[in-house]
Every structure is written in structure tokens, then in C-alpha cells.
Write a protein that holds these residues in place. Sequence first.
Motif, PDB file in Angstrom:
ATOM      1  N   ARG A 449       0.831  -1.213   0.000  1.00 35.98           N
ATOM      2  CA  ARG A 449       0.000   0.000   0.000  1.00 35.98           C
ATOM      3  C   ARG A 449       0.863   1.260   0.000  1.00 35.98           C
ATOM      4  NH1 ARG A 449      -5.394  -1.115   3.742  1.00 35.98           N
ATOM      5  NH2 ARG A 449      -5.954  -3.121   2.757  1.00 35.98           N
ATOM      6  N   LEU A 450       1.987   1.203   0.725  1.00 37.59           N
ATOM      7  CA  LEU A 450       2.888   2.358   0.718  1.00 37.59           C
ATOM      8  C   LEU A 450       3.420   2.615  -0.692  1.00 37.59           C
ATOM      9  CD1 LEU A 450       4.982   1.779   3.990  1.00 37.59           C
ATOM     10  CD2 LEU A 450       3.106   3.396   3.642  1.00 37.59           C
ATOM     11  N   LEU A 451       3.777   1.523  -1.386  1.00 36.68           N
ATOM     12  CA  LEU A 451       4.276   1.670  -2.760  1.00 36.68           C
ATOM     13  C   LEU A 451       3.203   2.229  -3.678  1.00 36.68           C
ATOM     14  CD1 LEU A 451       6.299  -1.668  -3.036  1.00 36.68           C
ATOM     15  CD2 LEU A 451       7.244   0.635  -2.940  1.00 36.68           C
ATOM     16  N   ASN A 452       1.967   1.723  -3.545  1.00 35.42           N
ATOM     17  CA  ASN A 452       0.868   2.227  -4.386  1.00 35.42           C
ATOM     18  C   ASN A 452       0.593   3.700  -4.102  1.00 35.42           C
ATOM     19  OD1 ASN A 452       0.455  -0.219  -5.680  1.00 35.42           O
ATOM     20  ND2 ASN A 452      -1.019  -0.955  -4.141  1.00 35.42           N
ATOM     21  N   ASP A 453       0.608   4.057  -2.807  1.00 38.98           N
ATOM     22  CA  ASP A 453       0.378   5.469  -2.459  1.00 38.98           C
ATOM     23  C   ASP A 453       1.467   6.364  -3.031  1.00 38.98           C
ATOM     24  OD1 ASP A 453      -1.874   4.727  -1.086  1.00 38.98           O
ATOM     25  OD2 ASP A 453      -0.923   4.764   0.901  1.00 38.98           O
ATOM     26  N   ALA A 454       2.711   5.859  -3.003  1.00 45.00           N
ATOM     27  CA  ALA A 454       3.828   6.646  -3.535  1.00 45.00           C
ATOM     28  C   ALA A 454       3.667   6.872  -5.032  1.00 45.00           C
ATOM     29  CB  ALA A 454       5.152   5.935  -3.235  1.00 45.00           C
ATOM     30  N   LYS A 455       3.184   5.820  -5.750  1.00 39.51           N
ATOM     31  CA  LYS A 455       2.962   5.960  -7.190  1.00 39.51           C
ATOM     32  C   LYS A 455       1.873   6.988  -7.480  1.00 39.51           C
ATOM     33  CE  LYS A 455       4.380   1.296  -8.593  1.00 39.51           C
ATOM     34  NZ  LYS A 455       3.925   0.004  -9.171  1.00 39.51           N
ATOM     35  N   LYS A 458       3.142  10.425  -6.917  1.00 37.82           N
ATOM     36  CA  LYS A 458       4.086  10.828  -7.966  1.00 37.82           C
ATOM     37  C   LYS A 458       3.316  11.266  -9.220  1.00 37.82           C
ATOM     38  CE  LYS A 458       8.328   9.267 -10.200  1.00 37.82           C
ATOM     39  NZ  LYS A 458       9.300   8.127 -10.346  1.00 37.82           N
ATOM     40  N   LYS A 459       2.241  10.510  -9.563  1.00 36.39           N
ATOM     41  CA  LYS A 459       1.432  10.878 -10.734  1.00 36.39           C
ATOM     42  C   LYS A 459       0.719  12.203 -10.511  1.00 36.39           C
ATOM     43  CE  LYS A 459       0.561   6.167 -12.362  1.00 36.39           C
ATOM     44  NZ  LYS A 459      -0.476   5.109 -12.605  1.00 36.39           N
ATOM     45  N   SER A 460       0.228  12.371  -9.293  1.00 40.37           N
ATOM     46  CA  SER A 460      -0.486  13.641  -8.980  1.00 40.37           C
ATOM     47  C   SER A 460       0.450  14.829  -9.068  1.00 40.37           C
ATOM     48  CB  SER A 460      -1.079  13.561  -7.558  1.00 40.37           C
ATOM     49  OG  SER A 460      -2.004  12.506  -7.477  1.00 40.37           O
ATOM     50  N   ALA A 461       1.701  14.634  -8.667  1.00 39.16           N
ATOM     51  CA  ALA A 461       2.670  15.729  -8.693  1.00 39.16           C
ATOM     52  C   ALA A 461       3.013  16.138 -10.111  1.00 39.16           C
ATOM     53  CB  ALA A 461       3.937  15.299  -7.943  1.00 39.16           C
TER      54      ALA A 461
END
Length: 463
Positions: A449-455, A458-461
Motif C-alpha cells: 500500500r505504501l508503494l501504491n500510495d507513492a505511485k 508521484k502521478k499527482s505531482a
Amino acid sequence: MIQSPIFDQFVNHSPLSVMSRATIERVFSTSSLDALFDRVADAGYTRELLFSTVVDLMSRVVFRKAPHVQSAYQQRAEQIPVTLKSVYEKLQNIEPVVSAELVRHVTGRCYDVIAEMGGTRTPLLAGRRVRILDGNHLAATQKRLQVTRGHTAGPLPGQALAILDPQAMVIADLIPCEDAHTQERALLGQVLAKVDIGEVWVGDRNFCTLEFLCELEQKEAFFVIRRHGNTTIEAEPGVDWGAEVETETGWVRERRVWLCVGGRRVLEVRCVRVRLRRPTEDGDVAIEVLTNLPVEEADAAAIANLYRNRWTIEGAFHELTMSLRCEVETLGYPKAALFGVAVAVSAYNVLSVLKAALRVAHGEETVANEVSSYYLVLELSAVYAGMMIARPAPLWSGFGSMPVAEFAGHLGRWATQVNMERIRKSPRKPTKNPTPRIQDPGPHVATARLLNDAKKNKKSAKK
């Protein structure tokens, strides 16, 4: 005895493994170990299972060639004439006095080789033999014993005081104690029996008792010990601190004081105050060190440096725990656990012999700053099993009786062939920008979940 193509291949490929096995054969000589047990053991006895066999089994665990005693037994089951149950019964009845004598026996043999090679380190204080004293409580074991089951607290199998010789970098003596809750100060009487005239004893504040310091003074020995808060001192009226001198760790100054009890002056000593650049783990910004060394031999800065070198014994404990295996969590009986510590200390001293040979061949600074004990033990473990198949134990027996000069000569030559890159430390660089702490709502978090949240972030940024 040592001339053969197979032996030469191991010397060329892994000289440290050869050095280790030869040194083990010398310091753990079968006949001398069995004679030691017969001489020292009070209640113990030998029928079929020799003391040297038990040492060999435990050394396999300590050097991480086997994860536990049962595994070590399985490796040698064909050569051992008793059951595993008998081995465990032997372990749980080895008296602490035998464990302590094992350390002294091995230390003596290691000293002889290190001295012959000229492999000692630069003395901490010229003309004085320094001894560093510290205690080590063994970690809690598994709750295998019936009496430990049901307890929420972890069962502690004991503790030990260790005495380090920082010049040879060997643990010269061990004082084992089965009761983990015994105050370390209660063992100081056994320490005093080992004090010689002219020695300098370095210790932390837990060993700062008026009785201990006075006994050292009476034995014509010296001390460099951090002052405990309960130790009462009194300065002469009008006697102020001397000039402050800057050192590597802070600023030091000193004055003469009296140690007092019940308002009565007992012993006059020097009190060296160190104002630290960085606070201690306890938050202390300054410490005081008491000593009876003459100022002509060691000024305030030298006393502060002597006390700072107390960390070397902490480094030894770290190696015993991380590089070797001194705490075997499956050994719940105190006598067995303390015997494991004694074998680990003996193994540490074997590594000290190898480091001494490396100091002679590659320099003191190189070994102190660059050699990793972890990689050293890893090198030994990786090659050891295959080497013992290609060259079985009986072919090593000659190293036990070889003249010390000849043996030291072999170690010195093999040390020059060691590839230092294979045992070099890999220190982590300090973090320049520490990651901010995140307070999570629960005790665990899913990595996926941490990895998915990071992705997602990153896309939102990017948008």
C-alpha cells in the motif's frame, strides 16, 4: 605436515581460513582441554563425552558454522559416542569456574603467539599495563524450561564481567555469574583477586565504589573510573579547578579532591572533569573521572583519553554478539549459557590472534580502521566446511604442539597473502537529511500500500 598441493590451494584461496583452523587447533588442543576439565571441575566428571568434544560443538555454534547445538551435534554425530540428550545434560552442568578457566587457558595460548609475532597495539599508557573492566548481561532465552513457561518476563540466564587487555585486544579474563539480577558491584571481590601491582584499571561509574578504589590503592594499582553520583568528594578550601584544555571529545580540567564517607576523608585522588562536545546517551553534558595516577605520568587530557578508550570493550561485546554468537537463545540453563559465552570469548581471542598477524603484515591503523570482524567470520564460515573435508581434523594436530616461534612464522607468512578487500569494512555514511518521522495509527503497515500510495502521489505531482 603442512606441505601438500591441497593445503597450498587453501592457503592461496583463503589464507584466513587456514590461519583460523591452525590457531583453533593450537589454543583448543584436545588433550589440554580435557586436562583442564579434570583439574578444575568440582562436581563434573568424564565418562564417554569428553570436555573437548563439548567445546568443539559449542565453537561450531559460536563461529556460526551451525545455528544451534543440535545442528552442531548432527554434523558430528558419527564421532560422538553419546546421545544429544547427554550433550545437553553435560552443558547444563558445566560449572562457571570451568568456563572461566577455559577463557584463561585460551588467553594464555593466544598471548604467547601475539607476543612472538610482535602483534600488540600501541600502549594506551606507556610503561603501564591497562585493564578495561565492564559487565555484560546475557539476553533473554526462549522459554524452553518448565519453570520459565507462563512468565510474561523474559528469562535471563546470567551475566559476566569481562576484563579486556587493549594492547593485545584479548579478553584476558571472565567472571561468570548465574544470577542475572546480581549487582555487578557484588562481583568486584573476584576482580580484586586478579589485580597486579602497577596495573591501570579503567571502568564505568558502576564500578566506582569507595571500597573498590581503596583496595586498588592498597594493591599499588591505579584506576581511571568515572565518578558515580553517590560518590562523595570534597576539595580543599580555596583549591579551584585548573586551566581548561581542549581535547578531541571536549574540554578537560582537574583538581585534587578527597573521597569521603560519613564526613570522613578517606582517599585523596585527582578529579578530571570533561565538558563534552556531545551529550552522553543519558543526556550528561559533563562527566567526572577519578584517578590516582600521578600527573607526571598522565595529565588531564591523557586521563580523559584513557577513559574514552573504555569503548573498546563495548566494541568487543558488539563483536561477540553480531560477528560471533555469544548468546544462544536455546540455552536456557544458566551454566550452559555462560559456557557458551566463555567459548565465544575464546573465539574472539582467536580472531584477535588473526588480527595481530594482520597488524604485523598490513599495519596497525589499517586493521583498526578497515578490517571488519563480520566479514572475517564470514570468510571463515564460507570455506571452513570444505576445507575440513579436504583436510580432516587429524591432519591439523601438529599445530597444537608446534614451537610457538615456528607457528607465529607460519601465521605471519599467511597474513601477507590475505586479500584485505574481502574483509574491508563498509561503513554507512551519516544521513545528511534525515527522513521525518510518520506516526502510524497501528503497529504495522502494508508495504504494497505504501508503494501504491507513492505511485499515486508521484502521478499527482506530475499533473
